[in-house]
Design an enzyme around this catalytic site. Sequence first.
Site, mmCIF file in Angstrom:
data_model
loop_
_atom_site.group_PDB
_atom_site.id
_atom_site.type_symbol
_atom_site.label_atom_id
_atom_site.label_comp_id
_atom_site.label_asym_id
_atom_site.label_seq_id
_atom_site.Cartn_x
_atom_site.Cartn_y
_atom_site.Cartn_z
ATOM 1 C CB SER A 141 -0.817 -0.176 1.584
ATOM 2 O OG SER A 141 -1.938 0.926 1.399
ATOM 3 C CE LYS B 183 0.598 5.430 -2.202
ATOM 4 N NZ LYS B 183 -0.598 4.771 -3.353
ATOM 5 C CD1 TRP C 177 -7.157 2.459 -2.777
ATOM 6 C CD2 TRP C 177 -9.123 3.818 -3.889
ATOM 7 N NE1 TRP C 177 -7.455 4.075 -2.076
ATOM 8 C CE2 TRP C 177 -8.500 5.160 -2.760
ATOM 9 C CE3 TRP C 177 -10.626 4.853 -3.983
ATOM 10 C CZ2 TRP C 177 -8.844 6.511 -2.471
ATOM 11 C CZ3 TRP C 177 -10.924 5.903 -4.096
ATOM 12 C CH2 TRP C 177 -9.695 6.642 -3.038
ATOM 13 C CG HIS D 26 -5.554 -2.295 -0.135
ATOM 14 N ND1 HIS D 26 -4.610 -2.194 -0.840
ATOM 15 C CD2 HIS D 26 -5.014 -1.538 0.876
ATOM 16 C CE1 HIS D 26 -3.352 -0.910 -0.915
ATOM 17 N NE2 HIS D 26 -3.844 -1.115 0.899
#
Length: 421
Positions: free
Chosen positions: A259, A263, A350, A400
Amino acid sequence: MKTNVTTLFLIVLASFSLQAQPGINYDESKVPDYVLPELLVTQKGEMITSVRQWENVRRPELMELFSSQMYGRTPDDAGIKVRYELLTENPAALGGKATSKQVKFIFSNGKKELEALLFLLIPNGSTGKVPVFVGYNFKGNHSTLNDTTILYSKNFALVKEPGHPDWERGCQASRWSYDDIIGRGYAVATMCYHDIFPDRPGLKDYSVVSLFEGYGTGSKAPDEWQAIGAWAWGSSRIVDYLATEPVIDTDKIAIMGHSRQGKAALWAGAQDTRFKVVISNDSGEGGAALSRREYGESIARVSSIQPAWFCRAFNQYRGKEQERPIDQHELIALMAPRAVYVASAVKDQWADPKGEYLGAFYAGPVYQLYGLKGLESDEMPGIHQPIMNDVGYHIREGKHDVTRYDWLRFLDFADQHFGKR
């Protein structure tokens, strides 16, 4: 019990609201036509045709753009000292399969000190040096294993009130397949990301950012680093420590982030070539997914999160994804020639699974410069059909999260690139 039920309800409600926000596109037919920035064309319009040109010209250009326009500049850390204190050592962890260590990191600028706790598991019985996975956890080291000897970090008390379910030991153990990791002969080093930069508004003074020169002067520089930059920097400090452990093979270090930490893992991997395998799990917008697809989480949404994850310059692209001078395939390409793996989940729209796949696919031309193999088709593979080239990818069933399936594939990928099979 009433407090915990209420808290859980609010968490579920927040999650539902996040997925159902107005203005977020989940319709593939509404993805605009887009043209990606040219990966192998310099800002002067010159074509890159060799590794030397890539490394000396184009790669530095892209690093500058990601620093100035997205993640912020990582400042000079020459004034930041780090010392380590071994707090505990248990040679019988995981039922005797591993040795655990808890190490306090003390960051200092000569005037102020901050602490972070590293939890390290090393497989027992290894005859030589062992490879290692590095990754942050979200709910404290105590959340990764139901073990009463695991210490709580100071910063966790800042972000979670007493009685919150996240204080429960092992509450996110499902995200850390320690038995599988250790069983494959890997060490694993984890730290709570709040120890480096608390992910809650108003706590920046407790982040490592507050130790750097110029902090607190009211600077609003558009390229000033924020949380993701700090988390990436902290990952590299974990590597610094691992270099002091004689049993760790520092030529075989993998970083895995999920998540928002997916990044940060990509940004850490772009800056620090000691990460030989870089793994991004469900990283979405600002991670592996192409912004120009305008699907799922948007720049407007991700750049509005507080405390800020990205530098202020990124805000100018809210609703203007097509105007960015860069896109995420170029971030993934910065890992070359090191191995990079992107993972998605079917129900995590998402994060835009297709955009994550295409981000990895379009990084391929740089890997080809090195004679390496990227993803060979712009068509996504089927569910549970992983691709294990120098650029790897899988999409799994589910939401997720980080699951055992994910970890088994990450281990397969690392095995392949660390010569374990």
